[in-house]
Motif scaffolding. Structure first.
Motif, PDB file in Angstrom:
ATOM      1  N   SER A  36      12.829  57.162 102.901  1.00 49.84           N
ATOM      2  CA  SER A  36      12.693  55.713 102.760  1.00 49.84           C
ATOM      3  C   SER A  36      12.307  55.310 101.346  1.00 49.84           C
ATOM      4  O   SER A  36      12.539  54.164 100.931  1.00 49.84           O
ATOM      5  CB  SER A  36      11.636  55.193 103.747  1.00 49.84           C
ATOM      6  OG  SER A  36      10.389  55.812 103.497  1.00 49.84           O
ATOM      7  N   THR A  37      11.737  56.252 100.584  1.00 44.02           N
ATOM      8  CA  THR A  37      11.351  55.933  99.200  1.00 44.02           C
ATOM      9  C   THR A  37      12.546  55.950  98.251  1.00 44.02           C
ATOM     10  O   THR A  37      12.453  55.428  97.135  1.00 44.02           O
ATOM     11  CB  THR A  37      10.292  56.928  98.720  1.00 44.02           C
ATOM     12  OG1 THR A  37      10.794  58.270  98.852  1.00 44.02           O
ATOM     13  CG2 THR A  37       9.019  56.783  99.548  1.00 44.02           C
ATOM     14  N   ASP A  41      19.348  50.521  96.678  1.00 45.63           N
ATOM     15  CA  ASP A  41      19.398  49.164  96.133  1.00 45.63           C
ATOM     16  C   ASP A  41      19.945  49.140  94.714  1.00 45.63           C
ATOM     17  O   ASP A  41      20.688  48.211  94.332  1.00 45.63           O
ATOM     18  CB  ASP A  41      17.999  48.543  96.165  1.00 45.63           C
ATOM     19  CG  ASP A  41      17.494  48.346  97.592  1.00 45.63           C
ATOM     20  OD1 ASP A  41      18.335  48.379  98.515  1.00 45.63           O
ATOM     21  OD2 ASP A  41      16.280  48.173  97.774  1.00 45.63           O
ATOM     22  N   ASP A  42      19.574  50.132  93.889  1.00 38.95           N
ATOM     23  CA  ASP A  42      19.993  50.135  92.485  1.00 38.95           C
ATOM     24  C   ASP A  42      21.274  50.921  92.261  1.00 38.95           C
ATOM     25  O   ASP A  42      21.714  51.080  91.115  1.00 38.95           O
ATOM     26  CB  ASP A  42      18.869  50.734  91.620  1.00 38.95           C
ATOM     27  CG  ASP A  42      17.597  49.891  91.698  1.00 38.95           C
ATOM     28  OD1 ASP A  42      17.731  48.668  91.882  1.00 38.95           O
ATOM     29  OD2 ASP A  42      16.498  50.468  91.595  1.00 38.95           O
ATOM     30  N   VAL A  43      21.873  51.451  93.314  1.00 39.50           N
ATOM     31  CA  VAL A  43      23.128  52.208  93.187  1.00 39.50           C
ATOM     32  C   VAL A  43      24.298  51.235  93.199  1.00 39.50           C
ATOM     33  O   VAL A  43      24.314  50.265  93.972  1.00 39.50           O
ATOM     34  CB  VAL A  43      23.259  53.232  94.329  1.00 39.50           C
ATOM     35  CG1 VAL A  43      24.581  53.976  94.229  1.00 39.50           C
ATOM     36  CG2 VAL A  43      22.097  54.208  94.301  1.00 39.50           C
ATOM     37  N   LEU A  59      30.962  52.067 103.293  1.00 38.79           N
ATOM     38  CA  LEU A  59      30.479  51.681 101.971  1.00 38.79           C
ATOM     39  C   LEU A  59      30.857  52.772 100.975  1.00 38.79           C
ATOM     40  O   LEU A  59      30.672  53.965 101.252  1.00 38.79           O
ATOM     41  CB  LEU A  59      28.955  51.493 101.977  1.00 38.79           C
ATOM     42  CG  LEU A  59      28.385  50.397 102.881  1.00 38.79           C
ATOM     43  CD1 LEU A  59      26.864  50.411 102.804  1.00 38.79           C
ATOM     44  CD2 LEU A  59      28.918  49.032 102.486  1.00 38.79           C
ATOM     45  N   GLU A  60      31.368  52.352  99.841  1.00 38.33           N
ATOM     46  CA  GLU A  60      31.731  53.304  98.780  1.00 38.33           C
ATOM     47  C   GLU A  60      30.742  53.118  97.631  1.00 38.33           C
ATOM     48  O   GLU A  60      30.681  52.050  97.011  1.00 38.33           O
ATOM     49  CB  GLU A  60      33.162  53.041  98.297  1.00 38.33           C
ATOM     50  CG  GLU A  60      33.736  54.174  97.473  1.00 38.33           C
ATOM     51  CD  GLU A  60      35.201  53.940  97.134  1.00 38.33           C
ATOM     52  OE1 GLU A  60      36.032  54.767  97.536  1.00 38.33           O
ATOM     53  OE2 GLU A  60      35.507  52.912  96.494  1.00 38.33           O
ATOM     54  N   LEU A  61      29.955  54.169  97.359  1.00 39.87           N
ATOM     55  CA  LEU A  61      28.897  54.118  96.352  1.00 39.87           C
ATOM     56  C   LEU A  61      29.211  55.057  95.204  1.00 39.87           C
ATOM     57  O   LEU A  61      29.761  56.160  95.406  1.00 39.87           O
ATOM     58  CB  LEU A  61      27.544  54.508  96.958  1.00 39.87           C
ATOM     59  CG  LEU A  61      26.764  53.409  97.711  1.00 39.87           C
ATOM     60  CD1 LEU A  61      27.514  52.939  98.945  1.00 39.87           C
ATOM     61  CD2 LEU A  61      25.385  53.919  98.114  1.00 39.87           C
ATOM     62  N   LYS A 215      18.865  41.368  94.643  1.00 39.59           N
ATOM     63  CA  LYS A 215      18.354  40.327  93.754  1.00 39.59           C
ATOM     64  C   LYS A 215      19.423  39.329  93.342  1.00 39.59           C
ATOM     65  O   LYS A 215      19.199  38.486  92.476  1.00 39.59           O
ATOM     66  CB  LYS A 215      17.736  40.970  92.516  1.00 39.59           C
ATOM     67  CG  LYS A 215      16.577  41.912  92.842  1.00 39.59           C
ATOM     68  CD  LYS A 215      16.011  42.552  91.595  1.00 39.59           C
ATOM     69  CE  LYS A 215      14.875  43.512  91.929  1.00 39.59           C
ATOM     70  NZ  LYS A 215      14.301  44.158  90.720  1.00 39.59           N
ATOM     71  N   ASP A 216      20.587  39.427  93.929  1.00 40.50           N
ATOM     72  CA  ASP A 216      21.681  38.512  93.592  1.00 40.50           C
ATOM     73  C   ASP A 216      21.381  37.111  94.143  1.00 40.50           C
ATOM     74  O   ASP A 216      20.716  36.948  95.167  1.00 40.50           O
ATOM     75  CB  ASP A 216      22.995  39.044  94.171  1.00 40.50           C
ATOM     76  CG  ASP A 216      24.180  38.240  93.681  1.00 40.50           C
ATOM     77  OD1 ASP A 216      24.581  37.308  94.399  1.00 40.50           O
ATOM     78  OD2 ASP A 216      24.682  38.526  92.582  1.00 40.50           O
TER      79      ASP A 216
END
Length: 697
Positions: A36-37, A41-43, A59-61, A215-216
């Motif tokens: 969980s840590t 979010d930043d990927v 989802l494609e990351l 944050k969008d």
């Protein structure tokens, strides 16, 4: 209040709102293979797509190839195995290196009715139901593509020298076969097969989505829909479930495997299943099955400890009293818009005919079938069914009522018997108009006539002399009263009001009486009202009847016991009091509604003007609420303040009462005082408090 509340006080109350703007669009994503840590979010999210019907998301990351933890040689090897040496638009990895990964979802649960997302803001909790809960796991479909490339290369290497085999295949004979029609069993097996399910899932098209970060600005805008958009109470009704029902909604029992139960006869009733129903449904179900039953037997069929008063209230909704026994109503057996199973006659006609049969049994023990059929003019099958419900055939006596007369019930409950008698009179009037008959048509021709009473001349003379002496003494008393009032300057009025006085209709006590006393009389005598007394007509009319000491004593004791009562409940208690009096006691005969209300006001009580909602189903007597104000103790001021609170709203929260008491009396108000006040005057339902008798389900 429960004794455990002392050890577990309520700290605060939070309003809960149901937000529905995102109810069919909100999904919860879980990442079970990642701590969980370490969030994503930043990927960088390259793409997203969904199949709404299957609740399948991909989802494609992007993968950070510059990370020191990234093995560059391994990434290049995977890209080579997947795409080969040639690169085009269909290639999975355009940079000849594994620089992205795919996440595919599976459903964590198919039933999300127990789950919701909640946000807390400014003392309010806003809850949005979840459409689905999805677990996102890495997808390794690129390995399947690499395996396919490997198999293609092997097939190409083995097929180099196959020209000879192909030439031999050209001369082989071809056998054509036609498949047989598919059976139902085979079709079911094909539908349930894994291949068929995969094909159905592949048929649903993907819906491509645009990803917005946490944050969008668009994400912040959508988050506002997690709050309830309409705070109007009409669209967000308060929760009125009991604590037990609310817990059952939060934690429903686990669905057990259904066991096929043997089908029993239609006339067999499971008592175990019956007692799971509400009391009213239990009584209705029993009456539909037994058709006719004594009240004592009905109580024996219900669970032990059942309140007989509640059963009496329920039985009168679905049955009528015939010879002291309860017979199910016709409209219960033949509901509206139904028809006879024998002849197809509408339910309305059937009900009239069956009511006539039941009415005849209120007059006599036995009836003749041909006489019934000649009057109601229904098919013989329907007439026979009516009689079989409540009677048995006797040789040369027609059909006799099924049960003996229950005299004990009539003696024990005279108010119910009187009410049922009045109801039968109304039914008789309707039947007379429909079937064009009179009650005298069914009276026995050889009914014994009362023997004539012979009174001698001496007896008549003695009776006349006694009446004259009584009248003379009464007139002398009246004359003395007039002289005494004239000397004191007061005028005493002796007036007997007419029976048809519009403002003093007698109260329907539902108690049978052997005599009739006109309105405006107390104990059968004209009332003497002084203008100094505060009992006059509010509209400026003639003075009304003064309450007797016995009536004032009853009202005073009743309010000291109950504190708050509606006029309807006071009437009910008054009827019970009358039923407990000795036979022939007519001390309270012909008490009017206005006299009863005046007596209430004379007993240190006041009327509480409760603002009932416009759509209330309460009767007029149920909307007249009275509360005891003066008992001589200091707690009276607390009650008066509570009555004032209920003049603003017909239901309040405990916190409202507490804050009002604190505002008026300071911080000296204790929890015990609030508990006593609410227990004496109110009843609770769904977290709200109502004055006694004013809650409408």
């Amino acid at each position: 209040m429960a004794s455990g509340d002392e050890d577990d006080p309520i700290i605060d109350e939070i309003d809960v709102y149901l937000a529905k703007s995102l109810a069919d669009k909100l999904y919860l994503f879980q990442y079970p293979v990642r701590p969980s840590t370490m969030t994503y979010d930043d990927v960088t999210h390259l793409s997203a797509r969904i199949k709404p019907k299957q609740q399948k998301v991909e989802l494609e990351l992007a993968i950070n190839t510059m990370s020191p933890n990234y093995c560059r040689s391994k990434g290049e090897q995977i890209a080579l195995n997947v795409d080969g040496t040639s690169y085009d638009e269909t290639s999975t990895y355009s940079v000849k290196m594994m620089d992205k990964q795919m996440f595919s979802s599976i459903q964590a649960t198919t039933n999300t009715s127990r789950y919701a997302a909640a946000v807390f803001r400014k003392g309010e909790l806003h809850v949005t139901p979840l459409q689905g809960i999805l677990q996102m796991r890495p997808s390794f479909t690129y390995l399947d593509k690499a395996d396919g490339k490997h198999k293609e290369r092997e097939a190409g290497n083995e097929g180099g020298d196959s020209s000879q085999d192909e030439a031999e295949d050209d001369v082989k004979a071809i056998t054509v076969r036609f498949s047989r029609p598919e059976s139902e069993h085979a079709r079911q097996r094909r539908i349930q097969s894994y291949e068929f399910l995969q094909k159905k899932q592949a048929e649903e098209p993907w819906v491509h989505l645009q990803y917005h970060g946490v944050k969008d600005g668009r994400s912040e805008h959508e988050k506002q829909y997690l709050f309830c958009q309409s705070m109007d109470a009409t669209e967000n009704p308060e929760l009125v479930k009991t604590p037990k029902e609310y817990l059952a909604m939060l934690m429903p029992p686990l669905a057990e495997e259904k066991v096929v139960k043997p089908v029993g006869p239609s006339n067999v009733l499971s008592m175990a299943q019956l007692r799971t129903l509400p009391l009213a449904e239990q009584v209705k179900t029993l009456m539909k099955n037994v058709k006719v039953i004594p009240f004592a037997n009905l109580m024996g069929l219900l669970a032990s400890g059942t309140d007989s008063t509640s059963v009496l209230r329920c039985i009168q909704q679905v049955a009528l009293l015939v010879q002291g026994n309860w017979v199910v109503k016709s409209d219960v057996l033949y509901p509206k818009n139904s028809f006879s199973p024998h002849s197809g006659v509408p339910a309305e006609v059937l009900c009239r005919g069956r009511d006539f049969v039941m009415w005849r049994f209120t007059l006599e023990r036995s009836v003749m079938r041909r006489e019934i059929a000649a009057i109601i003019k229904l098919p013989p099958e329907d007439v026979k069914e009516f009689l079989e419900h409540v009677a048995v055939p006797r040789i040369n006596r027609g059909w006799e009522f099924l049960l003996p007369s229950d005299v004990d019930f009539i003696k024990k409950h005279p108010d119910v018997a009187h009410r049922q008698h009045m109801l039968w009179l109304g039914i008789q009037t309707k039947l007379e108009k429909v079937f064009n008959f009179s009650k005298e048509d069914f009276m026995p021709k050889d009914a014994p006539q009362p023997a004539p009473v012979h009174i001698s001349g001496e007896q008549r003379l003695r009776t006349a002399q006694e009446r004259a002496q009584e009248n003379q003494s009464s007139l002398q008393k009246d004359l003395n009263a007039r002289k005494q009032s004239t000397q004191t300057g007061n005028i005493v009025h002796f007036k007997q009001e007419p029976v048809s006085h519009m403002e003093d209709e007698p109260m329907d006590t539902d108690f049978p009486s052997s005599s009739s006393v006109p309105n405006g009389c107390v104990n059968g005598y004209p009332s003497a009202i002084s203008p100094a007394a505060d009992h006059t007509n509010r509209n400026g009319g003639s003075p009304v009847t003064s309450p007797s000491p016995e009536l004032r004593d009853f009202v005073s004791k009743t309010f000291k016991k109950h504190i708050v009562l509606t006029l309807s409940e006071l009437k009910r208690l008054f009827n019970l009091h009358l039923a407990s009096l000795p036979t022939g006691h007519n001390l309270f005969h012909s008490i009017s509604d206005r006299l009863l209300q005046d007596t209430i006001l004379l007993c240190q009580c006041k009327q509480i003007l409760v603002p009932f909602p416009a759509q209330t189903t309460a009767a007029a007597d149920e909307q007249k609420v009275f509360g005891l104000c003066e008992t001589g103790e200091t707690f009276d001021k607390h009650r008066r303040l509570l009555y004032d609170v209920f003049t603003k709203n017909y239901r309040v929260r405990r916190s409202v009462v507490q804050s009002r008491l604190t505002q008026e009396f300071g911080d000296n108000v204790t929890k015990a005082e609030i508990d006593r006040l609410l227990k004496e005057c109110c009843s609770s339902n769904g977290g709200m408090w109502y004055l006694k008798g004013t809650f409408q389900s």
